[in-house]
Design an enzyme around this catalytic site. Structure first.
Site, PDB file in Angstrom:
ATOM      1  N   HIS A   1       0.802  -1.225   0.000  1.00 54.39           N
ATOM      2  CA  HIS A   1       0.000   0.000   0.000  1.00 54.39           C
ATOM      3  C   HIS A   1       0.831   1.270   0.000  1.00 54.39           C
ATOM      4  O   HIS A   1       0.275   2.362   0.134  1.00 54.39           O
ATOM      5  CB  HIS A   1      -0.926   0.030   1.226  1.00 54.39           C
ATOM      6  CG  HIS A   1      -2.127  -0.844   1.099  1.00 54.39           C
ATOM      7  ND1 HIS A   1      -3.295  -0.439   0.498  1.00 54.39           N
ATOM      8  CD2 HIS A   1      -2.342  -2.122   1.482  1.00 54.39           C
ATOM      9  CE1 HIS A   1      -4.181  -1.421   0.526  1.00 54.39           C
ATOM     10  NE2 HIS A   1      -3.624  -2.456   1.120  1.00 54.39           N
TER      11      HIS A   1
ATOM     12  N   LYS B   1      -9.154  13.434   3.878  1.00 55.79           N
ATOM     13  CA  LYS B   1      -8.283  12.257   3.902  1.00 55.79           C
ATOM     14  C   LYS B   1      -7.374  12.366   5.120  1.00 55.79           C
ATOM     15  O   LYS B   1      -7.392  13.360   5.831  1.00 55.79           O
ATOM     16  CB  LYS B   1      -7.456  12.166   2.615  1.00 55.79           C
ATOM     17  CG  LYS B   1      -6.657  13.417   2.290  1.00 55.79           C
ATOM     18  CD  LYS B   1      -5.922  13.306   0.971  1.00 55.79           C
ATOM     19  CE  LYS B   1      -6.879  13.256  -0.191  1.00 55.79           C
ATOM     20  NZ  LYS B   1      -6.744  12.031  -0.965  1.00 55.79           N
ATOM     21  N   ARG B   2      -6.603  11.341   5.359  1.00 57.21           N
ATOM     22  CA  ARG B   2      -5.659  11.347   6.478  1.00 57.21           C
ATOM     23  C   ARG B   2      -4.706  12.531   6.353  1.00 57.21           C
ATOM     24  O   ARG B   2      -4.302  12.906   5.268  1.00 57.21           O
ATOM     25  CB  ARG B   2      -4.899  10.021   6.482  1.00 57.21           C
ATOM     26  CG  ARG B   2      -3.930   9.806   7.607  1.00 57.21           C
ATOM     27  CD  ARG B   2      -3.519   8.343   7.675  1.00 57.21           C
ATOM     28  NE  ARG B   2      -3.030   7.842   6.397  1.00 57.21           N
ATOM     29  CZ  ARG B   2      -1.748   7.845   6.031  1.00 57.21           C
ATOM     30  NH1 ARG B   2      -0.829   8.343   6.841  1.00 57.21           N
ATOM     31  NH2 ARG B   2      -1.373   7.352   4.874  1.00 57.21           N
TER      32      ARG B   2
ATOM     33  N   LYS C   1       0.200  14.227   1.640  1.00 61.74           N
ATOM     34  CA  LYS C   1      -1.145  14.520   1.109  1.00 61.74           C
ATOM     35  C   LYS C   1      -1.269  15.992   0.702  1.00 61.74           C
ATOM     36  O   LYS C   1      -2.196  16.374   0.005  1.00 61.74           O
ATOM     37  CB  LYS C   1      -2.213  14.199   2.147  1.00 61.74           C
ATOM     38  CG  LYS C   1      -2.157  12.786   2.737  1.00 61.74           C
ATOM     39  CD  LYS C   1      -2.732  11.746   1.840  1.00 61.74           C
ATOM     40  CE  LYS C   1      -2.887  10.406   2.553  1.00 61.74           C
ATOM     41  NZ  LYS C   1      -3.419   9.349   1.683  1.00 61.74           N
TER      42      LYS C   1
ATOM     43  N   THR D   1      -8.613   5.983  -2.539  1.00 64.39           N
ATOM     44  CA  THR D   1      -9.971   5.566  -2.872  1.00 64.39           C
ATOM     45  C   THR D   1     -10.968   6.705  -2.659  1.00 64.39           C
ATOM     46  O   THR D   1     -12.080   6.656  -3.176  1.00 64.39           O
ATOM     47  CB  THR D   1     -10.395   4.348  -2.034  1.00 64.39           C
ATOM     48  OG1 THR D   1     -10.136   4.600  -0.645  1.00 64.39           O
ATOM     49  CG2 THR D   1      -9.624   3.118  -2.476  1.00 64.39           C
TER      50      THR D   1
ATOM     51  N   LYS E   1     -14.687   7.670  -4.657  1.00 65.37           N
ATOM     52  CA  LYS E   1     -15.985   7.967  -4.034  1.00 65.37           C
ATOM     53  C   LYS E   1     -16.504   9.327  -4.497  1.00 65.37           C
ATOM     54  O   LYS E   1     -17.688   9.493  -4.808  1.00 65.37           O
ATOM     55  CB  LYS E   1     -15.845   7.950  -2.516  1.00 65.37           C
ATOM     56  CG  LYS E   1     -15.417   6.615  -1.935  1.00 65.37           C
ATOM     57  CD  LYS E   1     -14.990   6.771  -0.480  1.00 65.37           C
ATOM     58  CE  LYS E   1     -14.288   5.517   0.020  1.00 65.37           C
ATOM     59  NZ  LYS E   1     -13.623   5.701   1.306  1.00 65.37           N
TER      60      LYS E   1
END
Length: 768
Positions: A334, A510-511, A516, A618, A622
């Site tokens: 991952h 998101k995290r 990010k 992901t 969505k």
């Protein structure tokens, strides 16, 4: 699955009377949830039992994951059963609005995409009749609850998710197994959670292990009034599954992490061996003929030496057990970041699982005989990713670009030796939860246009392209505005912030991690803020920039980013000069349930990690499924999404993986800072007092421009990608003015699970 909803209502009333002595209208949301959950569990029990028996003698797959970000189950379970609307109607007739169950907390047994993916996979497997079961840990405290203090700082609070009960699991004490450590033995007690398939009578199973002591109370010590010693065994055992990802900054914290991973591995494999013997007898050389085991990242990698140990305990020699293990396991990677590829010092592991270390050493010796240039152990450290690649049938990345990086970089030497093992399986999501449940209005419109049940076969949604016209886009835009109105109500209730549904909703949820690049987003917002005040963006469409994220409790730099975003939000939201143009909201305690409100309302989906760092992502799927355009780099699944949707319908910016590699050797962040006045002004707000400044923000400032002893300046290339990012951000804003054209831009996980089933696990759907 045909269920009698009237009976479920009656059973719910009976449960409430029996356990709480209250009526339907008197029950609290928590009491109602517990009773309704128990009633549904009774209703599905026959199908659940039948599903297990039907697949008992088949080849099947098992998914072992340290995380399952399940979320709130009540609505999704009723939806998958096809009875949500009918149950709402029946309860309404009795004076109860099932919307009160919005107050029920999430089952947050995961941290982010990895855990949500695991939950989506089980849903997809159940819905497509794939014989897949899951194994995980039943943490007493899941992912922490997040709030913000007066300074904008993240505050963590323990999430005791079972304090009001847990109606969606059964305790299976008769399947308890023992796990031995040098200093104590613990019991791993299983709790089974049904995974209800959509449009099928199939019910899958997620088995979660909870650690308990063999002897909860040392009665002699208690009698001697030594109360701490009396509970020592209980506390040591329960600590193992007390908290999701305990802080591992110390020796003892690392030992606890290893204990968690070993319990997950050993308990799951002991359980598999038990069920194998029941179905197929005692010839364990056939284990891999009937069982395929998928390791979700390296957290369960100790399953490999543990299976070998257990098989040797059953009478096999090392080579025989190794052969079975290699045919049984497959490994999903991952991450491409080295710091996330788990490595454990052998002396640390030996203090917890000495027999496992001995077997890892044997595996490493075998590898070095075959391929002296490869290793599992180096400098007295076990590399768990290498172990997973070597002792397994397949290795898969989770997006095309991610898999290519694994081949070209992370596992380059391994790929040269074992090219046939490497596959790509781009991540997916379950459309049942992420459009069917959270966006019924859009679901109804798509069903009407494409025909058939696209929630069962997402390929059907491709037919939507044939129906995109002005009328369809107008209907879509009306649905989007409705979802924005609904989100405004939620945000007003949860955050006390009033939003305007006529604004663009630009979303990054998101995290929280530096890669990010939430910091890139907020720096651009600050730049836009100053430009608006100066009158330099006359055609700017009013926008709310919405963030949702949690930082790991020990991640100081990520927590500093949260503080900075909250302080910027306070500055902008309190400035009347931009009140009609700009709003910034960082929602508290972002989780699956919050996502179900945010994702359908988003106009723009921010997926802005530097190319080559996000394995898949992901959240982008969505958001796209609910009609948000992607503002992103060519990273992770964005690459494939852009191909499918068309680059003209996305806002792609930034450097590619190859361009970043070329730029990195001579990259000088301060050169960009010195020459871009607008960016320099935005970055300076970290330290110049425009918003309250602290040491954490000063560290962010220097990390961008100077780096540190262990890291280069601007490690994630925020400044390098900045101008391209801002241009794309403002282009999306301008394009929104043409509502029909933008709506056209806006107009799948079952695919992924079918690929795993056929290409990695070699299993077929069960016939019911």
């Amino acid at each position: 699955m045909n269920l009698n909803c009237v009976n479920i209502l009656k059973w719910t009333e009976a449960q409430l009377k029996y356990t709480c002595d209250v009526s339907l209208t008197e029950a609290t949301p928590q009491e109602l949830h517990e009773a309704l959950g128990q009633a549904v569990m009774m209703a599905i029990s026959d199908n659940w039992s039948r599903s297990k028996k039907t697949r008992m003698h088949e080849r099947k797959a098992y998914y072992i994951s340290a995380e399952y970000l399940i979320g709130r189950l009540v609505y999704s379970n009723l939806f998958n059963l096809g009875i949500l609307d009918e149950m709402k109607k029946l309860f309404a007739e009795r004076g109860v609005d099932l919307a009160v169950l919005e107050d029920i907390e999430d089952d947050a047994l995961g941290n982010g995409g990895l855990g949500r993916l695991a939950a989506c996979f089980l849903d997809s497997a159940a819905s497509t009749n794939i014989p897949l079961s899951g194994y995980g840990l039943r943490y007493k405290f899941g992912l922490f609850k997040q709030s913000f203090d007066g300074n904008g700082s993240q505050v963590e609070k323990a999430d005791d998710w079972t304090k009001y009960g847990d109606p969606w699991s059964y305790r299976r004490y008769n399947h308890t197994v023992k796990i031995k450590f040098p200093e104590h033995t613990v019991l791993a007690v299983p709790y089974d959670v049904p995974v209800i398939g959509y449009g099928t009578s199939n019910v899958g199973t997620l088995r979660l292990w909870q650690c308990e002591a063999e002897q909860e109370l040392d009665f002699n010590a208690f009698n001697d009034q030594d109360y701490l010693r009396a509970l020592d065994a209980k506390n040591k055992a329960e600590d193992i599954t007390r908290v999701l990802y305990p802080n591992d900054s110390t020796w003892e914290g690392k030992r606890l992490r290893i204990k968690q991973q070993y319990v997950l591995s050993s308990a799951s494999l002991q359980d598999m061996l038990r069920t194998f013997k029941l179905a197929h007898g005692n010839d364990l050389t056939q284990f891999s003929t009937y069982y395929a085991v998928q390791l979700n990242d390296t957290h369960p990698a100790m399953s490999i030496p543990e299976l070998i140990r257990l098989l040797m305990q059953e009478g096999m020699n090392f080579d025989q057990a190794f052969d079975v293990a290699q045919k049984t396991f497959s490994y999903t990677n991952h991450t491409v970041m080295g710091e996330a590829l788990e490595k454990w010092p052998l002396d640390l592991m030996r203090s917890v699982v000495p027999e496992i270390v001995d077997i890892i050493c044997q595996i490493d010796a075998k590898l070095k005989q075959e391929h002296p240039n490869l290793f599992i152990i180096r400098d007295n450290v076990a590399h768990m990713a290498n172990l997973s690649v070597y002792v397994g049938s397949y290795v898969n990345g989770v997006a095309e670009i991610h898999t290519q990086i694994l081949k070209d970089d992370c596992f380059k030497e391994w790929y040269c030796v074992y090219p046939e093992r490497f596959q790509n399986k781009t991540n997916g999501i379950t459309p049942r939860r992420w459009i069917g449940l959270c966006n019924p209005e859009l679901t109804a419109m798509v069903r009407e246009l494409v025909g058939g049940d696209f929630l069962k076969d997402l390929d059907i949604i491709g037919k939507l392209k044939d129906h995109i016209n002005d009328e369809t886009v107008t209907r879509f835009n009306a649905i989007k505005r409705l979802k924005k109105e609904q989100l405004c109500s939620v945000v007003a209730k949860q955050e006390g912030v009033m939003l305007n549904p006529d604004f663009i909703f630009d979303v990054q949820v998101k995290r929280l991690h530096e890669y990010k690049r939430q910091l890139l987003n907020i720096l651009a917002v600050v730049d836009i803020y100053f430009r608006l005040k100066e009158g330099r963006l006359p055609d700017f469409h009013p926008t709310v920039y919405l963030f949702g994220a949690k930082s790991a409790p020990g991640y100081a730099r990520a927590k500093a980013i949260i503080r900075y975003i909250n302080r910027v939000a306070r500055m902008i939201n309190n400035d009347p000069a931009v009140a009609d143009k700009l709003k910034v909201v960082f929602v508290q305690n972002y989780n699956c349930s919050y996502a179900e409100h945010i994702i359908p309302a988003a106009d723009i989906s921010e997926q802005i990690s530097p190319a080559g760092t996000e394995a898949s992502g992901t959240g982008n799927m969505k958001l796209m499924l609910n009609g948000a355009v992607t503002l992103g780099t060519l990273d992770g699944a964005n690459v494939e999404i852009a191909k499918e949707a068309g680059h003209e319908n996305e806002y792609i910016f930034g450097h590619t993986v190859e361009q970043l590699r070329q730029a990195e050797p001579t990259y000088y962040a301060r050169g960009i800072y010195d020459t871009n006045a607008d960016l320099r002004r935005a970055i300076n707000t970290l330290v110049d007092g425009t918003v309250p400044t602290d040491d954490g923000q000063r560290d962010l400032f220097h990390s961008l421009l100077d780096g540190s002893g262990w890291d280069k300046a601007d490690h994630y290339f925020l400044l390098l990608d900045y101008q391209s990012y801002l241009d794309a951000k403002l282009q999306a804003n301008r394009d929104y003015a043409d509502r029909l054209a933008f709506g056209r831009k806006c107009l799948s996980s079952d695919r992924t699970i079918r690929q795993y089933a056929s290409e990695i696990w070699h299993i077929k759907p069960t016939q019911y």
